[in-house]
Scaffold this motif. Structure first.
Motif, PDB file in Angstrom:
ATOM      1  N   ILE A 176      45.257  41.407 -46.048  1.00 50.00           N
ATOM      2  CA  ILE A 176      44.138  40.401 -45.526  1.00 50.00           C
ATOM      3  C   ILE A 176      44.831  39.446 -44.664  1.00 50.00           C
ATOM      4  O   ILE A 176      45.962  38.937 -45.119  1.00 50.00           O
ATOM      5  N   ALA A 177      44.232  39.314 -43.600  1.00 53.25           N
ATOM      6  CA  ALA A 177      44.937  37.957 -42.836  1.00 53.25           C
ATOM      7  C   ALA A 177      43.680  36.872 -42.667  1.00 53.25           C
ATOM      8  O   ALA A 177      42.620  37.298 -42.147  1.00 53.25           O
ATOM      9  N   VAL A 178      44.068  35.767 -43.087  1.00 48.37           N
ATOM     10  CA  VAL A 178      43.043  34.558 -42.838  1.00 48.37           C
ATOM     11  C   VAL A 178      43.531  33.458 -42.098  1.00 48.37           C
ATOM     12  O   VAL A 178      44.699  33.311 -42.171  1.00 48.37           O
ATOM     13  N   GLU A 179      42.583  32.781 -41.947  1.00 50.28           N
ATOM     14  CA  GLU A 179      42.837  31.785 -40.958  1.00 50.28           C
ATOM     15  C   GLU A 179      44.020  30.549 -41.805  1.00 50.28           C
ATOM     16  O   GLU A 179      43.478  30.367 -42.819  1.00 50.28           O
ATOM     17  N   TYR A 180      44.708  30.054 -41.079  1.00 51.33           N
ATOM     18  CA  TYR A 180      45.566  29.032 -41.792  1.00 51.33           C
ATOM     19  C   TYR A 180      45.014  27.758 -41.585  1.00 51.33           C
ATOM     20  O   TYR A 180      44.659  27.098 -40.475  1.00 51.33           O
ATOM     21  N   LEU A 181      44.499  26.880 -42.574  1.00 49.12           N
ATOM     22  CA  LEU A 181      43.573  25.639 -42.498  1.00 49.12           C
ATOM     23  C   LEU A 181      44.714  24.428 -42.544  1.00 49.12           C
ATOM     24  O   LEU A 181      45.380  24.406 -43.556  1.00 49.12           O
ATOM     25  N   TYR A 182      44.509  23.469 -41.484  1.00 52.95           N
ATOM     26  CA  TYR A 182      45.533  22.505 -41.444  1.00 52.95           C
ATOM     27  C   TYR A 182      45.009  21.372 -42.668  1.00 52.95           C
ATOM     28  O   TYR A 182      43.630  21.287 -42.511  1.00 52.95           O
ATOM     29  N   GLY A 183      45.718  20.383 -42.898  1.00 53.70           N
ATOM     30  CA  GLY A 183      45.330  19.337 -43.560  1.00 53.70           C
ATOM     31  C   GLY A 183      45.705  19.249 -45.060  1.00 53.70           C
ATOM     32  O   GLY A 183      46.186  20.409 -45.624  1.00 53.70           O
ATOM     33  N   PRO A 184      45.754  17.961 -45.702  1.00 57.34           N
ATOM     34  CA  PRO A 184      46.452  18.025 -46.902  1.00 57.34           C
ATOM     35  C   PRO A 184      45.337  18.525 -48.032  1.00 57.34           C
ATOM     36  O   PRO A 184      43.977  18.773 -47.777  1.00 57.34           O
ATOM     37  N   THR A 185      45.901  19.004 -48.999  1.00 62.53           N
ATOM     38  CA  THR A 185      44.855  19.469 -50.191  1.00 62.53           C
ATOM     39  C   THR A 185      44.480  17.894 -50.801  1.00 62.53           C
ATOM     40  O   THR A 185      45.127  16.643 -50.596  1.00 62.53           O
ATOM     41  N   PHE A 186      43.445  17.990 -51.670  1.00 69.72           N
ATOM     42  CA  PHE A 186      43.052  16.889 -52.228  1.00 69.72           C
ATOM     43  C   PHE A 186      44.046  16.396 -53.103  1.00 69.72           C
ATOM     44  O   PHE A 186      44.437  15.024 -53.255  1.00 69.72           O
ATOM     45  N   GLN A 187      44.879  17.272 -53.768  1.00 66.48           N
ATOM     46  CA  GLN A 187      46.017  16.680 -54.529  1.00 66.48           C
ATOM     47  C   GLN A 187      47.057  15.845 -53.949  1.00 66.48           C
ATOM     48  O   GLN A 187      47.386  14.899 -54.250  1.00 66.48           O
ATOM     49  N   GLN A 188      47.194  16.652 -52.733  1.00 67.00           N
ATOM     50  CA  GLN A 188      48.375  15.629 -51.879  1.00 67.00           C
ATOM     51  C   GLN A 188      47.810  14.423 -51.418  1.00 67.00           C
ATOM     52  O   GLN A 188      48.437  13.325 -51.403  1.00 67.00           O
ATOM     53  N   LEU A 189      46.602  14.170 -51.313  1.00 61.95           N
ATOM     54  CA  LEU A 189      45.673  13.061 -50.845  1.00 61.95           C
ATOM     55  C   LEU A 189      45.955  12.221 -52.046  1.00 61.95           C
ATOM     56  O   LEU A 189      46.308  10.980 -51.832  1.00 61.95           O
ATOM     57  N   ILE A 190      45.838  12.511 -53.210  1.00 62.84           N
ATOM     58  CA  ILE A 190      45.794  11.447 -54.461  1.00 62.84           C
ATOM     59  C   ILE A 190      47.222  11.039 -54.401  1.00 62.84           C
ATOM     60  O   ILE A 190      47.676  10.086 -54.808  1.00 62.84           O
ATOM     61  N   LEU A 191      48.205  12.111 -54.440  1.00 60.82           N
ATOM     62  CA  LEU A 191      49.518  11.523 -54.763  1.00 60.82           C
ATOM     63  C   LEU A 191      50.143  11.097 -53.491  1.00 60.82           C
ATOM     64  O   LEU A 191      51.261  10.298 -53.795  1.00 60.82           O
ATOM     65  N   GLY A 192      49.883  11.134 -52.263  1.00 60.21           N
ATOM     66  CA  GLY A 192      50.139  10.484 -51.182  1.00 60.21           C
ATOM     67  C   GLY A 192      49.843   9.211 -50.889  1.00 60.21           C
ATOM     68  O   GLY A 192      49.170   8.549 -51.801  1.00 60.21           O
ATOM     69  N   GLU A 193      50.387   8.650 -49.656  1.00 63.45           N
ATOM     70  CA  GLU A 193      50.081   7.147 -49.400  1.00 63.45           C
ATOM     71  C   GLU A 193      48.732   6.979 -48.685  1.00 63.45           C
ATOM     72  O   GLU A 193      48.718   6.544 -47.710  1.00 63.45           O
ATOM     73  N   THR A 194      47.708   7.330 -49.456  1.00 63.43           N
ATOM     74  CA  THR A 194      46.398   7.539 -48.765  1.00 63.43           C
ATOM     75  C   THR A 194      45.669   6.314 -48.992  1.00 63.43           C
ATOM     76  O   THR A 194      45.637   5.761 -50.356  1.00 63.43           O
ATOM     77  N   ASP A 195      45.194   5.648 -48.090  1.00 71.20           N
ATOM     78  CA  ASP A 195      44.555   4.462 -48.225  1.00 71.20           C
ATOM     79  C   ASP A 195      43.126   4.921 -49.059  1.00 71.20           C
ATOM     80  O   ASP A 195      42.479   5.970 -49.072  1.00 71.20           O
ATOM     81  N   ALA A 196      42.616   3.758 -49.966  1.00 72.24           N
ATOM     82  CA  ALA A 196      41.618   4.153 -50.755  1.00 72.24           C
ATOM     83  C   ALA A 196      40.337   4.429 -50.288  1.00 72.24           C
ATOM     84  O   ALA A 196      39.676   5.174 -50.811  1.00 72.24           O
ATOM     85  N   SER A 197      40.052   4.128 -48.893  1.00 67.94           N
ATOM     86  CA  SER A 197      38.749   4.654 -48.157  1.00 67.94           C
ATOM     87  C   SER A 197      38.668   6.089 -47.914  1.00 67.94           C
ATOM     88  O   SER A 197      37.850   6.618 -48.062  1.00 67.94           O
ATOM     89  N   THR A 198      40.049   6.760 -47.518  1.00 68.28           N
ATOM     90  CA  THR A 198      40.199   7.811 -47.145  1.00 68.28           C
ATOM     91  C   THR A 198      39.875   8.837 -48.485  1.00 68.28           C
ATOM     92  O   THR A 198      39.092   9.787 -48.331  1.00 68.28           O
ATOM     93  N   LEU A 199      40.610   8.394 -49.499  1.00 66.61           N
ATOM     94  CA  LEU A 199      40.336   9.225 -50.619  1.00 66.61           C
ATOM     95  C   LEU A 199      39.025   9.140 -51.166  1.00 66.61           C
ATOM     96  O   LEU A 199      38.000   9.945 -51.602  1.00 66.61           O
ATOM     97  N   GLU A 200      38.148   8.001 -50.961  1.00 65.39           N
ATOM     98  CA  GLU A 200      36.806   7.697 -51.690  1.00 65.39           C
ATOM     99  C   GLU A 200      35.941   8.694 -50.669  1.00 65.39           C
ATOM    100  O   GLU A 200      34.923   9.438 -51.119  1.00 65.39           O
TER     101      GLU A 200
END
Lengths: 92, 566
Positions: B323-347
């Motif tokens: 099966i071939a599926v579309e590759y989705l760009y963007g961080p996982t929620f885990q990466q958002l939590i662990l990265g230098e994400t500002d509070a409002s983006t996380l929220e």
């Protein structure tokens, strides 16, 4: 010199922890504290003078309260093992 | 760090196709290097206890021999890989592992030389004897002793044991470091204390080398449990796209043995010129599993267009399919939590997740009785848990008149509760809703679900409990990130509880307690940090004891939300 040891770790809340204190206080009233797991049993028969240390500590959000009861088992001629009971409570 | 390293190794190994090789003479070199480094450490310990020039000289001489052994092993490993383009992949992995192990053994050998090199700076050796350096040596020697067997017998628990020694050595270092700092503050013996500290630093670094060795063995073994880590590592790879690609002329970048027995890879084009680049995820494996995934992806896309990746292609090939599926760009929620994400983006992301789930649950709600069978799930994973944490197989404990059952007994006592508590409605669940399976696109302000092969009509508590524990189980103790994780868990818990209230779902908290117990325990099979694994295990026991001893009406069962906080 022989060492006997019993260890039990658990999480409790302020209601459930009372069961442990009740079991221990009953043990002291009867003069017999039994600690057992599948393999072995340790029995303490506290008599005479028991040393009691009570410690309470708060450091930032970490709270620790401990009770330590220690005594020597009755022996006139030779020193035997020291009975000791520690009850600790620590806030995570 | 660990995952990245395994990832790199895998990528390299997957590019080399080789055939069966004889390992005999390499094994001999390998056993020798382990033996020599072991001797090196034993002799270093003796020097620390009773310094003498003869031993120091023999350590220096042996270091040359170890260096030579390392070069010999490296040459043999590389020439075998390069000269045998059709060799079996497992043999190549073993070669790579042997090479990594011998490199790290050589490093440990160097540390031994560095340690004895420090001896000349002591003006008084009494200071050193006040610190517990022996414990370091015991730990290192224990790990060294198990290297040959772990690799040759392909013993995962032994390999994990070697990895664990790093944690133990770090702990030893921390406690000794604190003691030395304290002593330094008294202002005496500064030179001797600093020399002692240097020695401990080398011993701590030996732990890092042992972790590399343990990981290399795990890589060579590629056991069932570890496929999940590899899988996550692949996800990391996929979330850092560095190549502009198109589908017209693609090549397989990496092939993975996935958790479901599927091979997974990313397809891209190396010479994209039209600027119209696209990457796709490619999976190959058992036809039934992949059909299920395809079906689920399509169901999701019908329900919520764009929520999961789009299916680009599906090919049947006998018992297998791809099966071939579309590759989705963007961080996982885990990466958002662990990265230098500002509070409002996380929220924003958290609100979006909750909003999407609520919509999803309301839209797919069906009147039918379903049961998550959380404890049956737990029981099926206990074998793997005990492999990593044998001490979790607790026995019955008695304190006076108080009796607490063994862990297994506790689970079986809670069994009837699990069976009794069906929920009168189902929703279409994600099936593996951990924070790594949610992708956030901040530009489009939307979320995507990946890995939906377990989606089905089921109790939503399955998704709720998996989501909650996927926050908790991250072994990250940075206070700021931990408070994020705690906040997300509490906020999400309250959201799910409110949904249950709206649906008049009166046994939600009981089922959640079962689901959380399941997830707390099963998460420990990937957690080598003993204290943290224990914290999760104790939470599960606490919840199960609460369930088993509860006498009231299930509608009033109290679930303390503090269990979600670490």
């Amino acid at each position: 010199m022989s060492t006997e040891e019993f260890k039990h770790e658990s999480l409790q809340d302020k209601e459930s922890i009372v069961e442990y204190f009740t079991a221990l206080s009953e043990g002291f009233s009867k003069g017999r504290l039994a600690f057992a797991n599948k393999e072995k049993q340790i029995i303490f028969e506290p008599k005479g003078l028991l040393k009691l240390d009570v410690k309470a500590k708060r450091k930032n959000d970490k709270v620790k309260f401990s009770l330590k009861v220690s005594w020597k088992e009755e022996s006139i001629d030779k020193k035997k093992d020291t009975g000791s009971l520690v009850i600790g409570l620590k806030d995570e | 760090m660990t995952r990245k390293r395994i990832r790199v190794l895998w990528l390299l190994a997957s590019r080399m196709n080789n055939k069966m090789l004889s390992l005999d003479d390499l094994n001999e070199n390998f056993r020798f290097i382990v033996l020599e480094v072991t001797k090196q450490l034993e002799e270093t310990l003796k020097v620390l206890e009773h310094p003498n020039d003869k031993s120091i000289e023999s350590i220096r001489t042996r270091d040359d021999y170890i260096d030579n052994l390392k070069s010999t092993i490296e040459n043999k490993c590389f020439s075998r890989i390069l000269n045998n383009p059709d060799a079996d992949k497992k043999v190549v992995s073993l070669m790579r592992a042997v090479n990594i192990i011998s490199n790290n053994l050589e490093k440990i050998g160097d540390y031994a030389v560095n340690i004895v090199g420090q001896m000349q700076y002591f003006s008084d050796l009494v200071i050193l004897q006040e610190y517990n350096y022996k414990a370091f040596f015991e730990e290192i020697l224990k790990a060294l002793t198990s290297i040959v067997d772990a690799l040759t017998k392909r013993d995962t628990s032994m390999a994990l044991g070697i990895c664990k020694s790093e944690i133990e050595l770090d702990k030893l270092y921390d406690s000794n470091f604190k003691n030395i700092l304290k002593a330094l503050s008294e202002g005496k013996d500064i030179g001797n204390l600093i020399t002692t500290l240097f020695i401990f630093q080398y011993l701590e670094r030996a732990g890092d080398a042992l972790l590399n060795i343990g990981e290399a063995i795990i890589f060579a073994i590629i056991g069932e449990k570890l496929k999940i880590h590899q899988y996550h590592a692949l996800e990391e790879t996929l979330n850092s796209p560095e190549i502009d690609t198109s589908l017209s002329d693609f090549e397989m970048d990496s092939i993975w043995e996935g958790r479901s027995g599927c091979r997974i890879g990313r397809i891209h084009n190396d010479n994209s010129q039209n600027g119209n680049s696209q990457e796709v995820i490619f999976k190959e494996g058992n036809i039934n599993k992949l059909l299920k995934e395809k079906e689920n992806l399509e169901t999701w896309n019908d329900l919520f267009p764009g929520l999961p990746p789009r299916v680009i292609n599906f090919q049947k090939n006998g018992q297998n399919a791809s099966i071939a599926v579309e590759y989705l760009y963007g961080p996982t929620f885990q990466q958002l939590i662990l990265g230098e994400t500002d509070a409002s983006t996380l929220e924003d992301a958290l609100q979006l997740i909750k909003k999407t789930l609520k919509l999803m649950w309301e839209k797919t709600k069906k009147s039918q009785s379903v049961n998550g069978k959380y404890l049956a799930q737990l029981s099926s994973r206990m074998k793997d848990v005990y492999k990593v944490h044998p001490d979790f197989r607790t026995s019955q404990k008695t304190i006076g008149t108080l009796t607490r059952p063994s862990f297994e007994k506790l689970v079986s006592k809670a069994g009837p509760i699990d069976e009794e508590l069906s929920v009168p409605f189902s929703v279409f669940i994600h099936g593996d809703l951990n924070i790594n399976n949610i992708i956030y696109n901040s530009e489009a302000k939307r979320i995507h679900f990946i890995d939906v092969y377990r989606s089905r009509d089921m109790d939503y508590v399955q998704d709720v409990s998996v989501f909650l524990i996927s926050n908790f189980r991250l072994a990250i103790f940075d206070p700021e990130i931990r408070s994020r994780l705690n906040y997300i868990a509490t906020d999400f818990y309250r959201f799910a509880r409110d949904f249950a209230d709206e649906q008049n779902d009166h046994t939600f908290l009981v089922r959640l307690a079962l689901g959380l117990s399941r997830s707390f325990v099963s998460s420990t099979r990937f957690e080598l940090n003993q204290d943290f694994a224990k914290a999760m295990q104790l939470r599960a026991v606490y919840l199960l004891e609460k369930l088993v001893s509860y006498k009231g009406n299930w509608e009033n069962f109290p679930l303390p939300e503090e269990v979600l906080i670490y």
